[in-house]
Design an enzyme around this catalytic site. Structure first.
Site, mmCIF file in Angstrom:
data_model
loop_
_atom_site.group_PDB
_atom_site.id
_atom_site.type_symbol
_atom_site.label_atom_id
_atom_site.label_comp_id
_atom_site.label_asym_id
_atom_site.label_seq_id
_atom_site.Cartn_x
_atom_site.Cartn_y
_atom_site.Cartn_z
ATOM 1 N N ARG A 79 -8.908 42.907 -47.238
ATOM 2 C CA ARG A 79 -10.255 42.305 -47.115
ATOM 3 C C ARG A 79 -10.325 40.883 -47.654
ATOM 4 N NH1 ARG A 79 -11.700 47.403 -49.289
ATOM 5 N NH2 ARG A 79 -12.076 48.921 -47.649
ATOM 6 N N LYS A 96 -12.590 28.324 -38.758
ATOM 7 C CA LYS A 96 -12.540 29.253 -37.628
ATOM 8 C C LYS A 96 -11.120 29.793 -37.520
ATOM 9 C CE LYS A 96 -16.194 27.623 -34.530
ATOM 10 N NZ LYS A 96 -16.482 27.165 -33.149
ATOM 11 N N GLU A 106 -8.616 14.925 -29.152
ATOM 12 C CA GLU A 106 -9.673 15.355 -30.086
ATOM 13 C C GLU A 106 -10.066 14.200 -31.016
ATOM 14 O OE1 GLU A 106 -11.046 18.299 -29.678
ATOM 15 O OE2 GLU A 106 -9.509 19.687 -28.915
ATOM 16 N N LYS A 119 -15.063 15.978 -38.986
ATOM 17 C CA LYS A 119 -15.183 17.426 -38.795
ATOM 18 C C LYS A 119 -15.740 18.090 -40.046
ATOM 19 C CE LYS A 119 -13.437 21.630 -36.982
ATOM 20 N NZ LYS A 119 -12.468 22.324 -36.144
ATOM 21 N N GLU A 126 -21.879 27.227 -36.622
ATOM 22 C CA GLU A 126 -22.202 26.757 -35.282
ATOM 23 C C GLU A 126 -23.514 27.290 -34.761
ATOM 24 O OE1 GLU A 126 -18.884 26.255 -32.690
ATOM 25 O OE2 GLU A 126 -20.120 26.174 -30.911
ATOM 26 N N ARG A 167 -22.651 21.853 -34.755
ATOM 27 C CA ARG A 167 -21.214 22.039 -34.591
ATOM 28 C C ARG A 167 -20.813 22.095 -33.121
ATOM 29 N NH1 ARG A 167 -17.203 25.788 -38.404
ATOM 30 N NH2 ARG A 167 -15.284 25.265 -37.313
ATOM 31 N N ASN A 223 -17.700 20.157 -29.021
ATOM 32 C CA ASN A 223 -17.205 20.620 -27.726
ATOM 33 C C ASN A 223 -17.411 19.618 -26.594
ATOM 34 O OD1 ASN A 223 -16.164 23.207 -28.482
ATOM 35 N ND2 ASN A 223 -18.275 23.866 -28.799
ATOM 36 N N HIS A 265 -15.399 19.924 -23.458
ATOM 37 C CA HIS A 265 -14.743 21.230 -23.507
ATOM 38 C C HIS A 265 -15.229 22.193 -22.427
ATOM 39 C CE1 HIS A 265 -13.010 19.802 -27.196
ATOM 40 N NE2 HIS A 265 -12.427 20.953 -27.463
ATOM 41 N N HIS A 322 -12.516 23.603 -20.330
ATOM 42 C CA HIS A 322 -12.285 25.047 -20.297
ATOM 43 C C HIS A 322 -12.176 25.540 -18.847
ATOM 44 C CE1 HIS A 322 -12.436 29.158 -21.695
ATOM 45 N NE2 HIS A 322 -13.439 29.415 -20.879
ATOM 46 N N HIS A 359 -4.445 22.069 -24.092
ATOM 47 C CA HIS A 359 -5.880 22.039 -24.362
ATOM 48 C C HIS A 359 -6.421 20.608 -24.402
ATOM 49 C CE1 HIS A 359 -9.731 23.004 -26.172
ATOM 50 N NE2 HIS A 359 -9.460 22.205 -27.196
HETATM 51 N N1 LIG Z 1 -9.663 27.055 -35.340
HETATM 52 C C1 LIG Z 1 -10.137 26.024 -34.686
HETATM 53 O O1 LIG Z 1 -11.174 25.449 -35.040
HETATM 54 C C2 LIG Z 1 -9.379 25.510 -33.510
HETATM 55 C C3 LIG Z 1 -9.676 24.250 -32.964
HETATM 56 C C4 LIG Z 1 -8.886 23.788 -31.917
HETATM 57 C C5 LIG Z 1 -7.853 24.557 -31.430
HETATM 58 N N2 LIG Z 1 -7.610 25.789 -31.973
HETATM 59 C C6 LIG Z 1 -6.508 26.625 -31.509
HETATM 60 O O2 LIG Z 1 -5.298 25.943 -31.770
HETATM 61 C C7 LIG Z 1 -4.335 26.310 -30.789
HETATM 62 C C8 LIG Z 1 -3.708 25.047 -30.268
HETATM 63 O O3 LIG Z 1 -3.088 24.393 -31.356
HETATM 64 P P1 LIG Z 1 -1.818 23.481 -31.113
HETATM 65 O O4 LIG Z 1 -2.184 22.472 -30.090
HETATM 66 O O5 LIG Z 1 -1.374 23.041 -32.454
HETATM 67 O O6 LIG Z 1 -0.784 24.470 -30.402
HETATM 68 P P2 LIG Z 1 0.485 25.275 -30.983
HETATM 69 O O7 LIG Z 1 0.182 25.870 -32.291
HETATM 70 O O8 LIG Z 1 0.885 26.192 -29.908
HETATM 71 O O9 LIG Z 1 1.594 24.137 -31.164
HETATM 72 C C9 LIG Z 1 2.072 23.452 -30.039
HETATM 73 C C10 LIG Z 1 3.604 23.512 -29.962
HETATM 74 O O10 LIG Z 1 4.159 22.648 -30.948
HETATM 75 C C11 LIG Z 1 5.119 23.344 -31.727
HETATM 76 N N3 LIG Z 1 5.141 22.670 -33.009
HETATM 77 C C12 LIG Z 1 4.245 22.804 -34.013
HETATM 78 N N4 LIG Z 1 4.525 21.908 -34.976
HETATM 79 C C13 LIG Z 1 5.618 21.223 -34.588
HETATM 80 C C14 LIG Z 1 6.359 20.160 -35.158
HETATM 81 N N5 LIG Z 1 5.991 19.609 -36.328
HETATM 82 N N6 LIG Z 1 7.434 19.705 -34.502
HETATM 83 C C15 LIG Z 1 7.769 20.232 -33.302
HETATM 84 N N7 LIG Z 1 7.091 21.210 -32.702
HETATM 85 C C16 LIG Z 1 6.019 21.697 -33.345
HETATM 86 C C17 LIG Z 1 4.626 24.743 -31.703
HETATM 87 O O11 LIG Z 1 5.648 25.640 -32.060
HETATM 88 C C18 LIG Z 1 4.165 24.871 -30.255
HETATM 89 O O12 LIG Z 1 5.265 25.129 -29.442
HETATM 90 C C19 LIG Z 1 -5.074 27.114 -29.745
HETATM 91 O O13 LIG Z 1 -4.762 28.473 -29.916
HETATM 92 C C20 LIG Z 1 -6.533 26.865 -30.038
HETATM 93 O O14 LIG Z 1 -7.341 27.980 -29.720
HETATM 94 C C21 LIG Z 1 -8.348 26.265 -32.998
HETATM 95 ZN ZN LIG Z 2 -10.676 21.265 -28.660
#
Ligand SMILES: NC(=O)c1ccc[n+]([C@@H]2O[C@H](COP(=O)([O-])OP(=O)(O)OC[C@H]3O[C@@H](n4cnc5c(N)ncnc54)[C@H](O)[C@@H]3O)[C@@H](O)[C@H]2O)c1
Ligand SMILES: [Zn+2]
Ligand SMILES: NC(=O)c1ccc[n+]([C@@H]2O[C@H](COP(=O)([O-])OP(=O)(O)OC[C@H]3O[C@@H](n4cnc5c(N)ncnc54)[C@H](O)[C@@H]3O)[C@@H](O)[C@H]2O)c1
Ligand SMILES: [Zn+2]
Lengths: 452, 452
Positions: A209, A231, A273, A315, A325, A329, A333, A336, A340, A353
């Site tokens: 928890r 999030k 972003e 942010k 949100e 917040r 988007n 987005h 999306h 993305h």
């Molecule tokens: N929580 C939130 O507020 C929020 C906001 C935006 C996006 N997200 C989420 O984040 C995810 C996307 O994040 P992302 O774009 O980081 O994708 P990701 O985590 O898939 O990373 C992208 C790629 O880069 C690789 N990688 C990571 N760090 C590296 C480094 N230093 N050197 C080489 N390779 C590296 C990863 O292994 C992956 O293959 C989605 O699932 C999305 O839903 C969440």
């Molecule tokens: Zn985004």
């Protein structure tokens, strides 16, 4: 073990130092004012480089000493040195007794105290993936244990990719935590991009928890967006990020050096972003980006640190005002809803993305212009900065108007059957979240951007 | 549909009315003082019985009008009528802006407004199981929709049993929620015992990072313990309740009539926790139980309502003071360390949780006496009240001293290798949570209760 990790961090520091001069051509440094100002495209740079000494890792600092300011967002001199060399820039996320710091800078993984001060209890579980583990896991373990023999560090290496952001893979984190007999005082550390951060965060929220949690984001996307704001979650076969928690970390540690190994397309995806923050609420930051995009793309540590800092400040401020949100917040988007639709229509994983969001922001700007809410010139600036970032500025040809319409009709921001959109309105840096726009203009925008 | 539900609730109300007079032999009712006093074993009872009229369900009240007091815990006249007939007793759980009411009384499922006032949004998902659905699902759907045509109610019926309290079954709740397109404003309703309450609560905490949640507990165990306090979660193959969230409901609705269908052993299991509250902090309540145990076992609605109310008050107070179990809340685990060893050693599901806790409380009392912390007479009273409740007062013969020792060594309450126990100390109603006790005395207790 300790010496091997030393060697790694040493060689990386040197690499950063030796490559930095070639990357600094857009800055001028004035020792009098301790202020680094950006002048593109010309301008020489003078850097104080400190050699890496044999001193203990706990006090050794990175060799790149140019750091972003911790001045407030509106400070007109965007980049200055933040006190002592090697000290990280700190952005505070204000959430009452759940407030936490974001540390930003080059070489921070070589500063064990930054991590250790936020570890509670004696047991740590690092959650990472197959791609990131070979690059950074040893250094993180070293930073956690250096001079800290009481701490035991376990790690779990997940498969890489959005398609593994699911409950089955999350269970592997719980398996490892229970096998390692982690108790309520343990700390989970997320080492990787947004996928790892979201999964590890949700695991930390749920294990017994709730246990302590630290983010070490290693993609630009996660450094400027997903690691901040609490999030967390995983995907359900029927929908993205459907299962999760609002759960804030103890701290976020952003070592800009980790971006050196990130593929170009991933970097650009994060920049999308960054551009967004400028457009929705920070005109000066947008103008700074227009001047410094090539430094960002060249992974200049100080430019990156500044862009990350200012993104996190934006942010953090939004999250402080509207953690769950309920309104404000939602402005995060921008682009987005169109984005999306592109991700869904084109198939997840085809475009990143941030790429889909880039095309979406151009569409949002186009619609805003058609509504008479912004100048023609702003639409051009949006398009230009994204093109310079090598991001797409229109959806893939295969996406039809009909696909946009049907996918957007089930968007989360539909309330009582009406689609609300984030649109630009007024001078640069202003936006609205509204259902009150002419549907004909939306149709015209879709027509403009779709072949069929 | 509406008329079928009407018929069901009608016949149940009548059944309750016709059986109630035979169950009231331990009370006397004084109309002057509006006060019902308990005199065991003699004493006649006079009950105001209101016929069930054809009036709308929204205003129709149960035919059993004797209700527990909402007076504070220390009120010496334990049971009185709470204002207008049929009005529920309300216990408030004080948690700042997450405070919520617990409604307790007979026939509350026939008062739609009690549920409807806590439903936000237009979509409700009722989570229940195969045993409870045929008994109460229609009535709950009726209570949610009666005079409220805007609300759509979906339900998901899970398999019954602790062995299904896992992630695979939890996913069925998410599947249903997503298929039904439930949005962030939806409300999840838990209808069932502690297993359903814990699972539905965790699903509500996680779905879209948190939706509204109402508890309708239908076992005594869940009415006096698990539905109050916000602990939610599921089991991991390697440990009970390892994955979950602290997540408070909007309200808890306890209709004591639901206990009429509960098997005797399940009822007794819940009584074990009721006895616990008396022992750890409420001497008067313990004395009341000693006098009224046969009324409780006979499922007298007013006796049950009073026992539930006072249990909820005790738990609510502890939870308000220590929501995340940093100390005080641990006292709720009196007898649970021994009990947990029994459940683990004997095999889960052999004994019910409350049965294992009953034997555990006798062992804790025995140890407290050996330490010189309580009188001999209190040990006897603990044993007597549990025997009267038809609960076990010693572990199963197959559990050895060695099993106790090894299982207790990995208890959650072990800190730095030392086992802390909740033990009785001082007059009735006082306990301590301590690692500071003579190990020899613990050995003697184990010796006393184990054949080998
Ligand atoms: N929580 C939130 O507020 C929020 C906001 C935006 C996006 N997200 C989420 O984040 C995810 C996307 O994040 P992302 O774009 O980081 O994708 P990701 O985590 O898939 O990373 C992208 C790629 O880069 C690789 N990688 C990571 N760090 C590296 C480094 N230093 N050197 C080489 N390779 C590296 C990863 O292994 C992956 O293959 C989605 O699932 C999305 O839903 C969440
Ligand atoms: Zn985004
Ligand atoms: N969250 C907490 O703070 C907390 C506290 C104590 C226990 N718990 C959890 O609660 C669970 C035990 O709860 P429980 O004892 O209610 O068990 P349970 O939910 O398994 O219910 C016991 C049995 O009674 C049946 N049942 C429920 N209501 C009925 C009714 N009105 N008539 C006939 N049958 C009915 C159920 O289907 C089940 O077969 C455990 O999983 C335990 O971990 C949680
Ligand atoms: Zn219990």
């Amino acid at each position: 073990m300790a010496s091997a990790a030393n060697a790694i961090s040493l060689s990386l520091s040197i690499a950063a130092a030796s490559s930095s001069s070639s990357r600094r051509d857009n800055y001028s440094y004035s020792p009098e004012s301790s202020c680094l100002s950006f002048r593109k495209p010309s301008g020489g740079v003078s850097l104080r480089l400190r050699p890496v000494t044999g001193a203990s890792l706990a006090t050794r600092r990175s060799s790149c000493i140019v750091h972003a300011t911790s001045a407030p967002v509106m400070d007109p001199s965007p980049v200055s040195e933040s006190g002592s060399a090697g000290a990280p820039t700190v952005v505070e996320v204000e959430l009452g007794n759940r407030s936490y710091p974001i540390y930003i800078g080059s070489g921070l993984l070589n500063q064990p105290n930054l991590l250790q001060r936020h570890v509670h209890g004696k047991r740590v579980l690092v959650v990472t993936n197959e791609t990131v583990a070979p690059l950074y896991l040893d250094r993180v373990v070293e930073a956690l244990t250096q001079g800290n023999p009481n701490v035991t560090v376990e790690s779990v290496v997940l498969p890489d990719g959005e398609k593994h952001k699911n409950m089955d893979v999350l269970m592997k984190v719980f398996d490892k935590a229970i096998e390692s007999r982690l108790d309520r005082k343990s700390t989970f550390v997320a080492l990787g991009g947004g996928v790892i951060g979201d999964m590890c965060g949700y695991a930390a929220a749920s294990y017994l928890r709730g246990v302590n949690f630290i983010q070490i984001p290693t993609t630009l996307m996660s450094q400027v967006d997903s690691s901040v704001g609490g999030k967390t979650g995983i995907n359900h076969p029927l929908g993205k990020n459907m299962i999760g928690a609002f759960y804030q970390p103890q701290s976020v540690l952003i070592d800009t050096d980790t971006l050196n190994t990130l593929p170009d397309r991933e970097l650009a995806s994060g920049i999308s972003e960054v551009v967004k923050y400028g457009l929705i609420r920070d005109a000066e930051f947008f103008e700074w980006q227009e001047k410094n995009m090539s430094a960002l793309l060249a992974r200049d540590p100080s430019a990156l640190a500044y862009a990350i800092k200012r993104s996190c400040e934006n942010k953090a401020e939004i999250v402080s005002l509207d953690e769950r949100e309920t309104g404000l917040r939602a402005t995060l988007n921008l682009g987005h809803t169109f984005g999306h639709a592109i991700e869904t229509g084109f198939g997840y994983g085809q475009w990143f993305h941030g790429e889909a969001v880039a095309a979406g922001m151009v569409m949002a700007a186009d619609l805003s212009y058609r509504l008479g809410w912004i100048d023609d010139s702003l639409v051009k600036r949006v398009r230009n900065i994204l093109e310079q970032s090598r991001l797409p500025v229109a959806p893939p040809e295969s996406i039809t108007m009909e696909m946009f319409r049907s996918i957007m009709a089930v968007d989360k921001k539909v309330a009582d059957g009406v689609l609300r959109l984030i649109l630009l309105k007024g001078p640069l840096g202003n936006c609205v979240f509204t259902a009150d726009y002419d549907r004909k203009a939306l149709d015209d925008t879709l027509q403009e951007f779709c072949k069929s």
